[in-house]
Design a protein around this motif. Structure first.
Motif, mmCIF file in Angstrom:
data_model
loop_
_atom_site.group_PDB
_atom_site.id
_atom_site.type_symbol
_atom_site.label_atom_id
_atom_site.label_comp_id
_atom_site.label_asym_id
_atom_site.label_seq_id
_atom_site.Cartn_x
_atom_site.Cartn_y
_atom_site.Cartn_z
ATOM 1 N N VAL A 1 -36.788 -33.753 -1.876
ATOM 2 C CA VAL A 1 -36.820 -33.347 -3.288
ATOM 3 C C VAL A 1 -35.909 -34.267 -4.090
ATOM 4 O O VAL A 1 -34.959 -34.844 -3.549
ATOM 5 C CB VAL A 1 -36.387 -31.871 -3.469
ATOM 6 N N PHE A 2 -36.235 -34.379 -5.375
ATOM 7 C CA PHE A 2 -35.517 -35.307 -6.252
ATOM 8 C C PHE A 2 -34.982 -34.551 -7.468
ATOM 9 O O PHE A 2 -35.612 -34.545 -8.526
ATOM 10 C CB PHE A 2 -36.459 -36.440 -6.702
ATOM 11 N N PRO A 3 -33.849 -33.873 -7.337
ATOM 12 C CA PRO A 3 -33.305 -33.133 -8.481
ATOM 13 C C PRO A 3 -32.926 -34.071 -9.622
ATOM 14 O O PRO A 3 -32.646 -35.253 -9.394
ATOM 15 C CB PRO A 3 -32.061 -32.447 -7.910
ATOM 16 N N GLN A 4 -32.917 -33.496 -10.827
ATOM 17 C CA GLN A 4 -32.473 -34.271 -11.996
ATOM 18 C C GLN A 4 -31.234 -33.679 -12.642
ATOM 19 O O GLN A 4 -30.712 -34.250 -13.597
ATOM 20 C CB GLN A 4 -33.618 -34.366 -13.012
ATOM 21 N N CYS A 5 -30.795 -32.527 -12.156
ATOM 22 C CA CYS A 5 -29.585 -31.924 -12.718
ATOM 23 C C CYS A 5 -28.962 -30.972 -11.692
ATOM 24 O O CYS A 5 -29.611 -30.572 -10.719
ATOM 25 C CB CYS A 5 -29.902 -31.168 -14.013
ATOM 26 N N ALA A 6 -27.714 -30.608 -11.970
ATOM 27 C CA ALA A 6 -26.968 -29.735 -11.050
ATOM 28 C C ALA A 6 -27.648 -28.372 -10.920
ATOM 29 O O ALA A 6 -27.657 -27.779 -9.834
ATOM 30 C CB ALA A 6 -25.535 -29.570 -11.551
ATOM 31 N N ASP A 7 -28.224 -27.864 -12.015
ATOM 32 C CA ASP A 7 -28.826 -26.520 -11.958
ATOM 33 C C ASP A 7 -29.967 -26.470 -10.947
ATOM 34 O O ASP A 7 -30.172 -25.451 -10.283
ATOM 35 C CB ASP A 7 -29.333 -26.095 -13.342
ATOM 36 N N GLU A 8 -30.719 -27.551 -10.837
ATOM 37 C CA GLU A 8 -31.800 -27.566 -9.842
ATOM 38 C C GLU A 8 -31.221 -27.497 -8.423
ATOM 39 O O GLU A 8 -31.802 -26.870 -7.536
ATOM 40 C CB GLU A 8 -32.661 -28.832 -9.998
ATOM 41 N N ILE A 9 -30.087 -28.130 -8.245
ATOM 42 C CA ILE A 9 -29.467 -28.092 -6.905
ATOM 43 C C ILE A 9 -28.925 -26.689 -6.625
ATOM 44 O O ILE A 9 -29.038 -26.183 -5.500
ATOM 45 C CB ILE A 9 -28.374 -29.175 -6.774
#
Ligand code: MLT
Ligand code: ZN
Length: 458
Positions: free
Chosen positions: A42-50
């Motif tokens: 997966v390729f998150p774009q922000c901390a919230d996704e992590i």
């Protein structure tokens, strides 16, 4: 997890990859001896996704493996057990620069070289540097407390991190230190995350202090016949000047680089070893005096000094390209350190063990000898399979690591523990210390979802 439906509730389909080729590409690092078997990237774009991903991982008992530039050499970013790989490739923005504070705030996926270039553009300097800086990412550098070639003068990644934002294994976002120079408010968690190899939390943002712009540098390569003399040379130069780097490599290492097509011999004579010394060009005169003394004392046989930046880079490439040049020989790598004063005795003991056990193997020595960090690479003969070769190399580990323990050294100086050194941690860390590391892991990652099996066995 049988399908990727839950992942696609967090990430758009374009940022979830499950093709075999993608799994193999993002699911590993530069090591070649571990199985690669992630279930998705997966390729998150922000901390919230992590944060959302960590919650999912806790609910479903999924392992998460952080993936930066994948240049690691200890398997810290290898997913071999059906984990979800979390690539930081899409979190690669430099967010902010403050010229008064001389602090740059960047996402974890910023390539180290881009940060170095950014600093130079601002008339400043990010001095942590190593051969893989063109691919490695700052988050990975923090996770392994990367060192490299200028540690002798500028220290490790740890010394430049003034703030850190981390998503922990509990799914909390912690912002540590916030760029402060002074902050006497108790435990500095920043330093716990640095070097923790993503086992407590994933670094999402880093604040880095930048140094004043570098002065012009000079590079000197010296021919040395006896390994012991390299430390005499170090002392001889250090008595007179501040060194930026002090590296060494063997004739075999040089031959490998030349065969790989990278450059020319520094001088016509071949020597058993070479020392590479870097210092501010303004110290030329003192360096010349040190060189004369080393020649007089027979520690050095010959030398060459850079006359231009291009020549300095050409000399550096002889050292920096070693790792890549020996990659085809599937080296068994050991990244060891002892205190500098222990280096000569340690080197001769290791040489003895290696010659006794592997008289038929080529041994390629190089490393950051000025800070006590030696890279011992045993090269695989073509006739042996990788498994048979690694099996043989593993056999001397107890003897080698005992030696390190006796000399108070480290079984991993700068490459990290990952999977490669995990089962040998006790040679460098005491039982109670490892016990406390486990307790800390349980505090930050109670369900064991953050890079499971790395650094500490599960
Ligand atoms: C180096 O010093 O070249 C790097 O640590 C990589 C390696 O050891 O091969
Ligand atoms: Zn190194």
């Amino acid at each position: 997890m049988k399908d990727t439906g839950a992942l696609k509730e967090i990430f758009p389909s374009s940022r979830v990859k499950t093709d075999q080729a993608d799994l193999m590409h993002w699911g590993t690092d530069w090591t070649r001896s571990f199985d690669i078997a992630p279930q998705a990237i997966v390729f998150p774009q922000c901390a919230d996704e992590i944060v959302a991903l960590v919650k999912l991982a806790r609910d479903r008992s999924l392992g998460l493996v952080p993936s930066g530039g994948r240049t690691g050499l200890s398997g810290g970013a290898v997913a071999s057990n059906n984990e979800i790989v979390v690539s930081f490739d899409r979190m690669n923005q430099i967010k902010e620069f403050n010229s008064t504070d001389r602090i740059v705030r960047c996402e974890a996926g910023v390539i180290t070289k881009n940060l170095q270039d950014y600093a130079l553009d601002k008339g400043l300097f990010y001095p942590v540097d190593f051969a893989s800086s063109g691919s490695s990412q700052i988050g990975g550098n923090v996770a392994t407390n990367a060192g490299g070639i200028k540690v002798i003068r500028y220290g490790l990644t740890r010394d430049w991190v003034v703030g850190l934002t981390v998503v922990t294994g509990k799914g909390d976002i912690i912002r540590c230190n916030r760029g402060l120079v002074k902050n006497a408010t108790g435990y500095d968690l920043r330093h716990l995350f640095i070097g923790s190899e993503g086992t407590l939390g994933f670094v999402v943002e880093v604040e880095i202090r930048l140094a004043p712009g570098p002065k012009p540098q000079r590079v000197l390569v010296l021919g040395v016949n006896r390994l012991d003399d390299i430390l005499n040379i170090l002392e001889c130069f250090q008595q007179r000047i501040v060194l930026t780097a002090f590296e060494f490599f063997s004739e075999l290492a040089l031959q490998k680089v030349l065969k790989h097509g990278d450059g020319q011999r520094p001088f016509p004579e071949s020597c058993a070893f070479y020392a590479l010394v870097e210092f501010d060009a303004e110290a030329d005169e003192e360096a010349a005096i040190a060189f004369e003394e080393a020649l007089d004392r027979d520690w050095v046989t010959t030398g060459v000094i850079s006359q231009s930046d291009a020549q300095a880079s050409a000399l550096w490439s002889l050292r920096e390209n070693i790792s890549e040049s020996i990659a085809a020989d599937t080296p068994y790598k050991n990244d060891l350190s002892v205190r500098i004063s222990e280096v000569p005795g340690f080197l001769s003991d290791v040489d003895h063990i290696v010659n006794q056990h592997y008289p038929e193997f080529d041994v390629c020595w190089y490393g950051h000898i000025g800070d006590g960090n030696l890279h011992l690479n045993i090269l695989k003969p073509e006739s042996l399979s990788i498994d048979a070769f690694f099996e043989r190399c593993h056999q001397i580990n107890p003897e080698l690591f005992n030696l390190i323990e006796q000399r108070g050294g480290s079984i991993s100086a700068e490459h990290g523990v990952g999977l490669l050194k995990r089962d040998f941690l006790s040679y460098s860390r005491g039982d109670s210390e490892v016990g406390m590391m486990r307790e800390l892991k349980a505090v930050f990652d109670p369900d064991g979802v953050m890079n499971p099996g790395k650094l500490l066995s599960v």
